[in-house]
Design a protein around this motif. Structure first.
Motif, PDB file in Angstrom:
ATOM      1  N   GLN A  88       0.849  -1.191   0.000  1.00 22.87           N
ATOM      2  CA  GLN A  88       0.000   0.000   0.000  1.00 22.87           C
ATOM      3  C   GLN A  88       0.884   1.241   0.000  1.00 22.87           C
ATOM      4  O   GLN A  88       1.367   1.672   1.029  1.00 22.87           O
ATOM      5  N   GLY A  89       1.119   1.785  -1.172  1.00 22.79           N
ATOM      6  CA  GLY A  89       1.992   2.927  -1.303  1.00 22.79           C
ATOM      7  C   GLY A  89       3.449   2.517  -1.356  1.00 22.79           C
ATOM      8  O   GLY A  89       3.794   1.340  -1.211  1.00 22.79           O
ATOM      9  N   LEU A  90       4.312   3.505  -1.573  1.00 21.05           N
ATOM     10  CA  LEU A  90       5.748   3.282  -1.655  1.00 21.05           C
ATOM     11  C   LEU A  90       6.468   4.243  -0.723  1.00 21.05           C
ATOM     12  O   LEU A  90       5.999   5.349  -0.463  1.00 21.05           O
ATOM     13  N   THR A  91       7.635   3.819  -0.263  1.00 19.96           N
ATOM     14  CA  THR A  91       8.556   4.694   0.454  1.00 19.96           C
ATOM     15  C   THR A  91       9.731   4.992  -0.460  1.00 19.96           C
ATOM     16  O   THR A  91      10.255   4.087  -1.116  1.00 19.96           O
ATOM     17  N   VAL A  92      10.149   6.252  -0.494  1.00 18.91           N
ATOM     18  CA  VAL A  92      11.302   6.640  -1.301  1.00 18.91           C
ATOM     19  C   VAL A  92      12.257   7.456  -0.437  1.00 18.91           C
ATOM     20  O   VAL A  92      11.890   7.990   0.609  1.00 18.91           O
ATOM     21  N   ALA A  93      13.504   7.550  -0.919  1.00 21.11           N
ATOM     22  CA  ALA A  93      14.521   8.320  -0.205  1.00 21.11           C
ATOM     23  C   ALA A  93      14.800   9.656  -0.866  1.00 21.11           C
ATOM     24  O   ALA A  93      15.300  10.571  -0.211  1.00 21.11           O
ATOM     25  N   THR A  94      14.503   9.766  -2.158  1.00 27.02           N
ATOM     26  CA  THR A  94      14.851  10.983  -2.898  1.00 27.02           C
ATOM     27  C   THR A  94      13.673  11.438  -3.744  1.00 27.02           C
ATOM     28  O   THR A  94      12.783  10.652  -4.099  1.00 27.02           O
ATOM     29  N   LEU A  95      13.718  12.708  -4.116  1.00 27.23           N
ATOM     30  CA  LEU A  95      12.686  13.227  -5.008  1.00 27.23           C
ATOM     31  C   LEU A  95      12.801  12.635  -6.401  1.00 27.23           C
ATOM     32  O   LEU A  95      11.802  12.486  -7.114  1.00 27.23           O
TER      33      LEU A  95
ATOM     34  N   SER B 135       0.523   6.102  -6.952  1.00 27.62           N
ATOM     35  CA  SER B 135      -0.287   7.239  -6.522  1.00 27.62           C
ATOM     36  C   SER B 135      -0.131   7.616  -5.056  1.00 27.62           C
ATOM     37  O   SER B 135      -0.788   8.539  -4.586  1.00 27.62           O
ATOM     38  N   ASP B 136       0.736   6.922  -4.317  1.00 31.03           N
ATOM     39  CA  ASP B 136       0.907   7.211  -2.887  1.00 31.03           C
ATOM     40  C   ASP B 136       2.378   7.018  -2.550  1.00 31.03           C
ATOM     41  O   ASP B 136       2.859   5.883  -2.449  1.00 31.03           O
ATOM     42  N   VAL B 137       3.093   8.119  -2.379  1.00 31.26           N
ATOM     43  CA  VAL B 137       4.540   8.073  -2.201  1.00 31.26           C
ATOM     44  C   VAL B 137       4.920   8.834  -0.936  1.00 31.26           C
ATOM     45  O   VAL B 137       4.460   9.960  -0.714  1.00 31.26           O
ATOM     46  N   ARG B 138       5.763   8.210  -0.129  1.00 34.80           N
ATOM     47  CA  ARG B 138       6.207   8.825   1.126  1.00 34.80           C
ATOM     48  C   ARG B 138       7.718   9.004   1.111  1.00 34.80           C
ATOM     49  O   ARG B 138       8.478   8.041   0.932  1.00 34.80           O
ATOM     50  N   LEU B 139       8.172  10.237   1.294  1.00 30.82           N
ATOM     51  CA  LEU B 139       9.598  10.548   1.397  1.00 30.82           C
ATOM     52  C   LEU B 139      10.023  10.359   2.846  1.00 30.82           C
ATOM     53  O   LEU B 139       9.741  11.191   3.710  1.00 30.82           O
ATOM     54  N   ALA B 140      10.714   9.253   3.116  1.00 27.93           N
ATOM     55  CA  ALA B 140      11.175   8.972   4.479  1.00 27.93           C
ATOM     56  C   ALA B 140      12.531   9.621   4.690  1.00 27.93           C
ATOM     57  O   ALA B 140      13.552   8.960   4.924  1.00 27.93           O
TER      58      ALA B 140
ATOM     59  N   PHE C 197       5.890  13.672   3.515  1.00 30.74           N
ATOM     60  CA  PHE C 197       7.322  13.722   3.792  1.00 30.74           C
ATOM     61  C   PHE C 197       7.566  13.981   5.265  1.00 30.74           C
ATOM     62  O   PHE C 197       6.632  14.253   6.035  1.00 30.74           O
ATOM     63  N   CYS C 198       8.840  13.909   5.662  1.00 33.72           N
ATOM     64  CA  CYS C 198       9.218  14.010   7.067  1.00 33.72           C
ATOM     65  C   CYS C 198       9.871  15.353   7.376  1.00 33.72           C
ATOM     66  O   CYS C 198      10.581  15.911   6.542  1.00 33.72           O
ATOM     67  N   LEU C 199       9.654  15.809   8.593  1.00 31.57           N
ATOM     68  CA  LEU C 199      10.358  16.956   9.149  1.00 31.57           C
ATOM     69  C   LEU C 199      10.721  16.629  10.594  1.00 31.57           C
ATOM     70  O   LEU C 199      10.067  15.792  11.226  1.00 31.57           O
ATOM     71  N   ASP C 200      11.753  17.294  11.125  1.00 34.53           N
ATOM     72  CA  ASP C 200      12.124  17.005  12.512  1.00 34.53           C
ATOM     73  C   ASP C 200      12.715  18.196  13.262  1.00 34.53           C
ATOM     74  O   ASP C 200      13.224  18.027  14.368  1.00 34.53           O
ATOM     75  N   THR C 201      12.651  19.400  12.669  1.00 37.56           N
ATOM     76  CA  THR C 201      13.168  20.587  13.351  1.00 37.56           C
ATOM     77  C   THR C 201      12.199  21.751  13.184  1.00 37.56           C
ATOM     78  O   THR C 201      11.516  21.857  12.152  1.00 37.56           O
ATOM     79  N   PRO C 202      12.145  22.655  14.163  1.00 37.80           N
ATOM     80  CA  PRO C 202      11.279  23.832  14.017  1.00 37.80           C
ATOM     81  C   PRO C 202      11.633  24.672  12.794  1.00 37.80           C
ATOM     82  O   PRO C 202      10.733  25.202  12.122  1.00 37.80           O
ATOM     83  N   GLU C 203      12.930  24.784  12.488  1.00 34.14           N
ATOM     84  CA  GLU C 203      13.339  25.590  11.341  1.00 34.14           C
ATOM     85  C   GLU C 203      12.747  25.046  10.043  1.00 34.14           C
ATOM     86  O   GLU C 203      12.206  25.797   9.216  1.00 34.14           O
TER      87      GLU C 203
ATOM     88  N   LEU D 277       4.900  13.934   8.364  1.00 34.69           N
ATOM     89  CA  LEU D 277       5.110  13.069   9.516  1.00 34.69           C
ATOM     90  C   LEU D 277       6.301  13.612  10.299  1.00 34.69           C
ATOM     91  O   LEU D 277       7.315  14.000   9.707  1.00 34.69           O
ATOM     92  N   LEU D 278       6.184  13.648  11.602  1.00 38.57           N
ATOM     93  CA  LEU D 278       7.293  14.060  12.451  1.00 38.57           C
ATOM     94  C   LEU D 278       8.201  12.853  12.633  1.00 38.57           C
ATOM     95  O   LEU D 278       7.758  11.793  13.088  1.00 38.57           O
ATOM     96  N   GLU D 279       9.462  13.023  12.255  1.00 35.39           N
ATOM     97  CA  GLU D 279      10.400  11.911  12.388  1.00 35.39           C
ATOM     98  C   GLU D 279      10.868  11.801  13.835  1.00 35.39           C
ATOM     99  O   GLU D 279      11.199  12.801  14.477  1.00 35.39           O
ATOM    100  N   VAL D 280      10.911  10.561  14.325  1.00 38.68           N
ATOM    101  CA  VAL D 280      11.284  10.273  15.715  1.00 38.68           C
ATOM    102  C   VAL D 280      12.513   9.374  15.732  1.00 38.68           C
ATOM    103  O   VAL D 280      12.584   8.386  14.991  1.00 38.68           O
ATOM    104  N   ASP D 281      13.473   9.719  16.560  1.00 38.92           N
ATOM    105  CA  ASP D 281      14.671   8.906  16.756  1.00 38.92           C
ATOM    106  C   ASP D 281      14.395   7.913  17.884  1.00 38.92           C
ATOM    107  O   ASP D 281      14.287   8.291  19.043  1.00 38.92           O
ATOM    108  N   THR D 282      14.258   6.633  17.528  1.00 42.99           N
ATOM    109  CA  THR D 282      13.981   5.601  18.530  1.00 42.99           C
ATOM    110  C   THR D 282      15.217   4.789  18.893  1.00 42.99           C
ATOM    111  O   THR D 282      15.107   3.708  19.474  1.00 42.99           O
ATOM    112  N   GLY D 283      16.395   5.313  18.570  1.00 43.47           N
ATOM    113  CA  GLY D 283      17.608   4.622  19.011  1.00 43.47           C
ATOM    114  C   GLY D 283      18.781   4.683  18.076  1.00 43.47           C
ATOM    115  O   GLY D 283      19.921   4.425  18.490  1.00 43.47           O
TER     116      GLY D 283
END
Length: 384
Positions: free
Chosen positions: A58-65, A77-82, A105-111, A130-136
């Motif tokens: 269900q959808g794809l994950t990609v690393a680059t534009l 038709s459903d692409v997520r930039l991780a 797509f992901c973000l993780d800083t206020p800037e 999506l807010l990216e979370v560091d789990t380790g």
């Protein structure tokens, strides 16, 4: 075409192993009640992504534009930039894609959140974030146990006119570090998988307590091939993991074998190389030189790997070549050391299971799909 007629070096995909790997991961996702959104940076192949979709992805994950643009152009038709998506040039490209597909797509800083909001608000649209979370892993993402920063960033996204907060995303890259002292590889995978799941659930609860997340309208996305193999879902305060994003599972490789994710029998990808020279090592052994070096196999090594790949004596049964180690790589040469007599001669071909399969696609730029000694298809990599 017969395998012996192929040039070298080239990337080979064993069709039966590939199809089995795809089906098994899809079945695991189904059993755990999550969507499978595969990461296509592993293969960068339209044909392979279509196979994954046909099996239920269900959808794809990609690393680059570049990946996102190529796969949307191919009809996905459903692409997520991780990946933290930062910069006006990237936002312009995301905006163009949003006219043709669902893009998140992901973000993780206020800037970055402020910059993204300014752009998309000016376009009079709201981008899914999506807010990216560091789990380790310790790479990008807000630390899972930093409640203040989690709430700060989530609230900032929610209050930003150009953005819509749809969930949290993490990657358990620390699974690749291998076992701690006294652990087996399997125990290590189960430990990291539980950390990845439980820490993301805990982050969601932190946002819930601040009125920033509801279980019925929040995506929780995890992703790593090693942890996906042992992932078990659970519920915490109404939240459950909603999707997994493994990529390497379609091929597997020597690193996955060492980590306990799979066996050599599961490895669908090999690099076909040829012996171009040989000489005695002066100690009763031999050096053999392959036409596959850094530009075919990469220089990646990881927990439990020896050298730069596993040479196969019997490719169909994935039996390793005894007494042989791919010890060194130069740009176009693989240096194979035989401890004792060398069974390979100049001109012989050998298949190598790479340490890290995800780097083969951009290096060799196409795959040959085989069954036995028969080449059945050629699948190009995007951009080539």
């Amino acid at each position: 075409m017969l395998l012996e007629h192929l040039p070298t070096p080239v990337a080979l995909i064993d069709r039966k192993r590939l199809e089995r790997n795809v089906a098994q991961m899809q079945a695991r996702a189904r059993a755990q009640g999550v969507a499978l959104r595969p990461h296509i940076k592993t293969h960068k192949s339209i044909h392979l992504a279509q196979l994954q979709q046909a099996q239920g992805a269900q959808g794809l994950t990609v690393a680059t534009l570049e990946e996102a643009e190529a796969f949307v152009a191919a009809g996905f038709s459903d692409v997520r930039l991780a990946y933290p998506t930062v910069g006006l040039d990237r936002y312009q490209r995301v905006r163009a894609l949003m006219a043709r597909a669902r893009v998140s797509f992901c973000l993780d800083t206020p800037e970055a959140i402020r910059q993204a909001s300014d752009f998309f608000a000016a376009q009079e649209v709201r981008a899914e974030v999506l807010l990216e979370v560091d789990t380790g892993q310790g790479r990008t993402g807000v630390r899972w146990d930093d409640a203040h920063r989690l709430q700060l960033c989530a609230r900032l996204v929610q209050e930003s006119p150009g953005l819509k907060l749809i969930g949290l995303l993490t990657h358990a890259g620390h699974a690749y570090q291998g076992p701690l002292a006294g652990e087996t590889p399997r125990e290590a995978l189960c430990r990291v998988a539980a950390e990845e799941r439980d820490r993301l659930l805990a982050a969601a609860v932190v946002l819930q307590q601040a009125g920033l997340a509801r279980p019925d309208a929040f995506e929780l996305s995890i992703g790593a091939t090693p942890t996906a193999h042992v992932f078990e879902n659970r519920t915490q305060r109404g939240f459950r993991i909603t999707e997994i994003r493994p990529g390497n599972y379609v091929f597997h490789d020597a690193m996955q074998v060492a980590l306990g994710s799979c066996t050599l029998e599961d490895c669908a990808l090999t690099v076909l190389a040829r012996v171009v020279s040989r000489k005695p090592d002066g100690r009763g052994g031999w050096w053999l030189f392959l036409d596959a070096g850094k530009k075919a196999l990469s220089t990646d090594q990881g927990y439990g790997t020896q050298g730069y790949g596993v040479l196969l004596y019997h490719p169909a049964r994935r039996v390793p070549l005894p007494h042989a180690t791919l010890e060194q790589l130069s740009e176009e040469h693989g240096w194979v050391h035989f401890r004792g007599g060398a069974t390979l001669q100049v001109g012989d071909r050998v298949q190598v299971i790479p340490n890290h399969a995800c780097l083969v696609a951009p290096l060799l730029r196409r795959f040959f799909v085989i069954e036995g000694d028969e080449v059945q298809a050629e699948w190009p990599v995007i951009g080539h």
